[in-house]
Structures are given as structure tokens and as C-alpha cells.
Design a protein around this motif. Structure first.
Motif, mmCIF file in Angstrom:
data_model
loop_
_atom_site.group_PDB
_atom_site.id
_atom_site.type_symbol
_atom_site.label_atom_id
_atom_site.label_comp_id
_atom_site.label_asym_id
_atom_site.label_seq_id
_atom_site.Cartn_x
_atom_site.Cartn_y
_atom_site.Cartn_z
ATOM 1 N N MET A 244 0.947 -1.290 -0.083
ATOM 2 C CA MET A 244 -0.053 0.039 0.081
ATOM 3 C C MET A 244 0.908 1.244 -0.019
ATOM 4 S SD MET A 244 -3.083 -1.080 2.706
ATOM 5 C CE MET A 244 -3.852 0.477 2.870
ATOM 6 N N LEU A 245 1.814 1.299 0.624
ATOM 7 C CA LEU A 245 2.749 2.428 0.863
ATOM 8 C C LEU A 245 3.699 2.586 -0.453
ATOM 9 C CD1 LEU A 245 4.505 1.779 4.301
ATOM 10 C CD2 LEU A 245 3.099 3.642 3.764
ATOM 11 N N SER A 248 1.033 4.128 -2.900
ATOM 12 C CA SER A 248 0.704 5.542 -2.690
ATOM 13 C C SER A 248 1.772 6.346 -3.154
ATOM 14 C CB SER A 248 0.447 5.867 -1.129
ATOM 15 O OG SER A 248 1.825 5.632 -0.362
ATOM 16 N N TYR A 249 3.214 5.880 -3.073
ATOM 17 C CA TYR A 249 4.458 6.497 -3.533
ATOM 18 C C TYR A 249 4.425 6.604 -5.128
ATOM 19 C CZ TYR A 249 9.492 7.462 -4.013
ATOM 20 O OH TYR A 249 10.443 8.014 -4.221
ATOM 21 N N SER A 252 1.525 8.923 -6.127
ATOM 22 C CA SER A 252 2.242 10.517 -5.906
ATOM 23 C C SER A 252 3.362 10.946 -6.986
ATOM 24 C CB SER A 252 3.050 10.601 -4.533
ATOM 25 O OG SER A 252 4.151 9.970 -4.721
ATOM 26 N N TRP A 271 -2.477 16.773 -0.721
ATOM 27 C CA TRP A 271 -1.826 15.459 -1.291
ATOM 28 C C TRP A 271 -0.542 15.257 -0.722
ATOM 29 C CZ3 TRP A 271 -3.263 11.081 -3.247
ATOM 30 C CH2 TRP A 271 -2.381 10.323 -3.779
ATOM 31 N N ILE A 275 0.641 11.760 1.246
ATOM 32 C CA ILE A 275 1.919 10.716 0.919
ATOM 33 C C ILE A 275 3.052 10.768 1.995
ATOM 34 C CG2 ILE A 275 3.640 10.713 -0.930
ATOM 35 C CD1 ILE A 275 0.868 10.062 -1.769
ATOM 36 N N CYS A 278 2.556 8.425 4.813
ATOM 37 C CA CYS A 278 2.648 7.210 4.262
ATOM 38 C C CYS A 278 4.349 7.097 4.641
ATOM 39 C CB CYS A 278 2.387 7.056 3.122
ATOM 40 S SG CYS A 278 0.384 6.941 2.713
#
Length: 297
Positions: A244-245, A248-249, A252, A271, A275, A278
Motif C-alpha cells: 500500500m505504501l 501511494s508512492y 504520488s 496531497w 503521501i 505514508c
């Protein structure tokens, strides 16, 4: 102009989150690095982990410097020497972070997954010896793509100077958007998609293998409270959080390159805060999922 108070609050939150991420990754790098220096040997998995922590540490430091610079000088020339220098470091460290995360997932998948295919048995014996080549390959790929990014940014900078254009000039903006759309964005997508695809293939294989083992453990034990089942659940949760991290990375980076959130827009700071929340959580998960780091902590 009077700076928006909400923007100041979000930037402050951003800086605090980045400080947490820097502290966490700095601790990982220092703890494993000291052990590496004193014992002159380290497990291949820990070598990848210390490399990932070091790249995260440097990346967060560079991004913090860029955030402070952009916030203090919002009308600064987009391709001035300071931003070009920061962008050069960011491109290299960003590619390094993606590749180190990918190689870590490859290492975990090969060493932990229990597939019976002959290729897996062959990789289990060969992977540790390939570690230096894996690192060198990431350095080569990251350096090559970073040079290509730098060439594109520098050409835009030279074009601005040659035509005496200002950052807010309509002609300058059209040239900039054309270069970013047809040169930088495709190059970034190729650079980021390659490690991301490998990462997810390895994660799917590893989660599938652990899921099968957990089902077998549940069939042979009395329930979820058994130590073996608890170990599988913890491993699955750690892998899912890592995935999940990573998602998200990756998102982004894509959103930033696509210009979905303009740098001076309020949504951009919101946003960024999500990010880097995380990014601050990730080293904490690594700290508590690694027995050596947990013992040092």
C-alpha cells in the motif's frame, strides 16, 4: 502577498512528517551500517534494507530542501540552477528508492515463497551472489535516466534564456508543457513502471504463498491464536502495508508528473501531506518488522 494560513499549517505538517521519516530512515541506516562496519558482514536482506533506508534518508532531505525553497520563493524561475541541482538529486534518489524496494521484494519472494517450480530452487541458491550486480544495475539505470531528465530540464532552461522568456510567459509555458508532455512524462513513466511491475509480481507471488501456508496452518491447528498462524498473519499484514505504501508512492509520482495538482495549489499541499504521512509510517513498520532493528530500538 499574504500567505494563506492553511498553506502554512500544511507545510508545517509536511516538514514534521519529513522529519519523522528522516529520523526513522536515519536510525535504520545507522543501526545496520554500524553492524556492517563492526562485523564486516551483513545478511543480504539487511544490506538491501540499509541501502533502502539510506536512499530514503537522502531523498527526504532533498525533498525537504526543495519544499522550503519553493515555499520561500514561490515565483522562482522553474529551471534555475538551484532547482536543477535539487531535481538532479531527486531524480536519482527517487529511482534508487524504487529499485531498492523492488529488489527487496524480489529477495523476500525468492527466499520466503515455497513454490516447487525448479526456477525458484535455482534462484534461491543464486540470488545472494547476485546482490552486488543487482545494486550495480540499479546505479546504472538510475544514473542513465537521471542524465536524460537533466538534459531535458537543462534544454528548457537554455530555451528560456535564449528567448528571454519569463516563467509566466505564455510562449514559455507552451514550450515547457510540450517538453514535459512528450519527453519528460513518457520517460518518467517508463522509468517508474519497470520497477513497479516487478515489485507487484513479486508481492502477488509472496502473498499467495503465505496465504496458502496460513490456510494449511488453520486446517491443522485450533484457530487464529496459534503461534504459527499469528506469524503468518503478521507477515501478511506487513507485506500488505508495504504494498500500500508503494502504491501511494508510485501514484504520488504519477500525479505530480501529470500535473494533476499544480505546485502552488492548496490541493497540492494536502496531497503531499497524505503521501508523506505514508513515508513517515514506512520506516516505523520496517523497524518493528525486523528483529535486529527492534532489538536495537
Amino acid at each position: 502577498s499574504v500567505t494563506d494560513k492553511k498553506a502554512i499549517i500544511l507545510v508545517t505538517i509536511l516538514l514534521l512528517l519529513r522529519l519523522v521519516a528522516i529520523a526513522g530512515n536515519g536510525f535504520i541506516t545507522a543501526a545496520l551500517g554500524v553492524e556492517w562496519v563492526l562485523r564486516r558482514m551483513l545478511l543480504p536482506c539487511d544490506k538491501l534494507l540499509v541501502s533502502l533506508g539510506a536512499s530514503h534518508f537522502c531523498l527526504q532531505s532533498v525533498v525537504m530542501g526543495k519544499t522550503i525553497y519553493v515555499f520561500l520563493y514561490p515565483m522562482a524561475f522553474p529551471y534555475n540552477p538551484v532547482l536543477q541541482f535539487l531535481a538532479f538529486q531527486w531524480d536519482f534518489l527517487n529511482a534508487a528508492t524504487l529499485w531498492f524496494s523492488t529488489w527487496l521484494s524480489v529477495f523476500y519472494c525468492v527466499k520466503i515463497a515455497t513454490f516447487t517450480h525448479p526456477v525458484f530452487f535455482w534462484l534461491k541458491h543464486k540470488l545472494s551472489g547476485w546482490l552486488p550486480w543487482m545494486v550495480f544495475s540499479y546505479v546504472g539505470l538510475s544514473s542513465f535516466t537521471t542524465i536524460l531528465f537533466f538534459i531535458g530540464n537543462h534544454r528548457m532552461y537554455q530555451n528560456y534564456l535564449k528567448n528571454h522568456l519569463q516563467p509566466w510567459n505564455v510562449t514559455g509555458n507552451s514550450i515547457r508543457s510540450y517538453c514535459e508532455k512528450f519527453y519528460l512524462f513518457p520517460l518518467k513513466m517508463i522509468t517508474w513502471t519497470m520497477p513497479t511491475a516487478v515489485f507487484f509480481i513479486c508481492m502477488i507471488l509472496l502473498i499467495t504463498s503465505l496465504g496458502r501456508h496460513m490456510k494449511k496452518a488453520l486446517l491443522t491447528t485450533s484457530g487464529f491464536r496459534e503461534p504459527s498462524v499469528q506469524a503468518h498473519i503478521k507477515a501478511l499484514l506487513a507485506l500488505l502495508s508495504f504494498a500500500m505504501l508503494f502504491i501511494s508512492y508510485f501514484l504520488s509520482l504519477v500525479f505530480s508528473a501529470a500535473g494533476i495538482f499544480p505546485p502552488l495549489d492548496f490541493k497540492f499541499w494536502v496531497w503531499e501531506s497524505v503521501i508523506y504521512l505514508c513515508a513517515a509510517v514506512h520506516p516505523i513498520i520496517l523497524l518493528f518488522s525486523n528483529c535486529r532493528l527492534r532489538a536495537v530500538l
